[in-house]
Design a protein around this motif. Structure first.
Motif, mmCIF file in Angstrom:
data_model
loop_
_atom_site.group_PDB
_atom_site.id
_atom_site.type_symbol
_atom_site.label_atom_id
_atom_site.label_comp_id
_atom_site.label_asym_id
_atom_site.label_seq_id
_atom_site.Cartn_x
_atom_site.Cartn_y
_atom_site.Cartn_z
ATOM 1 N N ALA A 1 25.069 37.466 61.653
ATOM 2 C CA ALA A 1 26.111 38.330 61.084
ATOM 3 C C ALA A 1 27.425 38.147 61.824
ATOM 4 O O ALA A 1 28.506 38.099 61.217
ATOM 5 N N GLY B 1 32.222 43.186 56.400
ATOM 6 C CA GLY B 1 31.373 42.064 56.797
ATOM 7 C C GLY B 1 30.312 42.432 57.808
ATOM 8 O O GLY B 1 29.228 41.841 57.829
ATOM 9 N N ALA C 1 26.866 43.140 56.454
ATOM 10 C CA ALA C 1 26.068 42.079 55.839
ATOM 11 C C ALA C 1 24.578 42.208 56.166
ATOM 12 O O ALA C 1 23.734 41.970 55.293
ATOM 13 N N ALA D 1 21.670 42.431 53.253
ATOM 14 C CA ALA D 1 20.594 41.444 53.163
ATOM 15 C C ALA D 1 19.223 42.099 53.261
ATOM 16 O O ALA D 1 18.315 41.803 52.480
ATOM 17 N N LEU E 1 25.508 32.833 56.643
ATOM 18 C CA LEU E 1 24.966 33.402 55.412
ATOM 19 C C LEU E 1 23.499 33.005 55.218
ATOM 20 O O LEU E 1 22.653 33.843 54.872
ATOM 21 N N LEU F 1 21.328 34.817 57.686
ATOM 22 C CA LEU F 1 21.221 36.231 57.319
ATOM 23 C C LEU F 1 20.033 36.445 56.380
ATOM 24 O O LEU F 1 19.255 37.395 56.541
ATOM 25 N N SER G 1 32.119 49.994 56.922
ATOM 26 C CA SER G 1 30.677 49.833 56.829
ATOM 27 C C SER G 1 30.045 50.985 56.039
ATOM 28 O O SER G 1 29.135 50.774 55.228
#
Length: 327
Positions: A19, A48, A51, A55, A182, A185, A246
């Motif tokens: 991340a 971000g 993330a 996920a 990515l 993740l 967030s």
């Protein structure tokens, strides 16, 4: 059991690392493409860092573990405000200057109320999920509009600019870390979900409680690392910027995407216990920053102590609901 614990630990470590690389690559790429630094701070970095939650919840929903998906989304918001803001305020009082943050705090309260209204019928349907994603798209559009207004004098934009200058990254390197981060993740979230579900089944604990505690804390580690680094550099607006970004992301995108993938059944305690606390903490954060005579521009050590105490009490209660009835 040992294999499941190892999977959770390895998954969390890889999740946090990937991340971090993903956010660094995304922020550097956005800067190379000419995106305003205020927008990078509001969207790329703030959202971000969520993330991992996205996920993990998406993976949990696709695997048929709605409690884990929902617990991770709401649990991360509770952890971010009560634990992370509380801890950083205890280290050093958080001064607030950014106009963006003053707008995002009331917005997060409204979004939390919308989320609560969807829980009343005991289910988050695909329609509910699409509504959350549509609201998220509208919020993103508003954020992009604000970012392109050129308000570089906003402290959040200045602090983001300082961070990017301090850690320059060539375009090729940024793209590599963006892709690698990515991919990892997805891999690490799969590992974490498998381990968390296996532990829950072995101990007879609901995946909701696992999501609210172990997984929520783990996926909130990027926000914790960012907050501690920011408080050391006296970049207070980045702390709340990341937490609020967030929170918006978790409430809308994380839960919304999970519901679109697989409708989520909602246990009654999610509404009267977890969502109620999430709303209460968001309102408390608003009150802590806004005094009787106007904006105080400060979250004090006393405020931090109250937030941390609330988190310890809540986590203790969750553990008691697991251990107490069988003791």
């Amino acid at each position: 059991m040992l294999m499941a614990i190892g999977a959770v630990i390895a998954g969390l470590i890889l999740l946090v690392w990937s991340a971090d690389k993903f956010v660094d690559g995304a922020a550097a790429t956005a800067k190379h493409l000419g995106m305003p630094t205020l927008l990078i701070g509001m969207v790329i970095i703030g959202f971000g860092t969520s993330a991992p939650e996205l996920a993990v919840s998406a993976m949990a929903a696709s695997d048929g573990n709605p409690g884990l998906a929902l617990g991770n989304g709401y649990g991360s918001n509770i952890t971010n405000i009560a634990l992370i803001v509380g801890l950083t305020a205890l280290i050093a009082p958080i001064a607030v200057h950014s106009q963006v943050i003053r707008k995002e705090l009331p917005l997060l309260v409204v979004l939390t109320l919308i989320a609560g209204a969807q829980l009343i019928d005991g289910e988050l349907s695909r329609l509910d999920g699409w509504v959350l994603l549509a609201v998220f798209a509208a919020v993103m559009g508003w954020s992009i509009y604000q970012g392109f207004q050129g308000k570089d004098s906003d402290p959040l934009g200045g602090e983001t600019e300082a961070e990017i200058i301090a850690h320059p990254m060539p375009m090729k390197t940024a793209l590599i870390w963006l892709v690698v981060g990515l991919v990892l993740l997805v891999v690490s979230s799969r590992l974490l979900v498998w381990g968390a579900v296996s532990i829950a089944q072995s101990l007879g604990v609901s995946d909701l409680v696992i999501g609210l505690t172990v997984v929520a804390i783990g996926t909130s580690l990027p926000e914790l690392a960012s907050a501690i680094a920011a408080v050391k550099k006296n970049e207070h607006d980045l702390i709340l910027g990341n937490i609020l970004g967030s929170g918006i992301f978790n409430t809308l995108a994380v839960v919304g995407l999970a519901a679109v993938i697989q409708p989520l059944s909602v246990a009654p305690e999610v509404l009267y216990r977890d969502w109620t606390l999430m709303l209460g903490l968001t309102l408390a954060l608003l009150v802590m920053g806004f005094g009787l005579t106007g904006w105080r521009k400060l979250i004090s050590r006393v405020d931090g102590t109250l937030l941390l105490t609330t988190y310890v009490a809540y986590t203790g209660y969750l553990l008691w609901t697991v251990v107490g009835p069988t003791a």
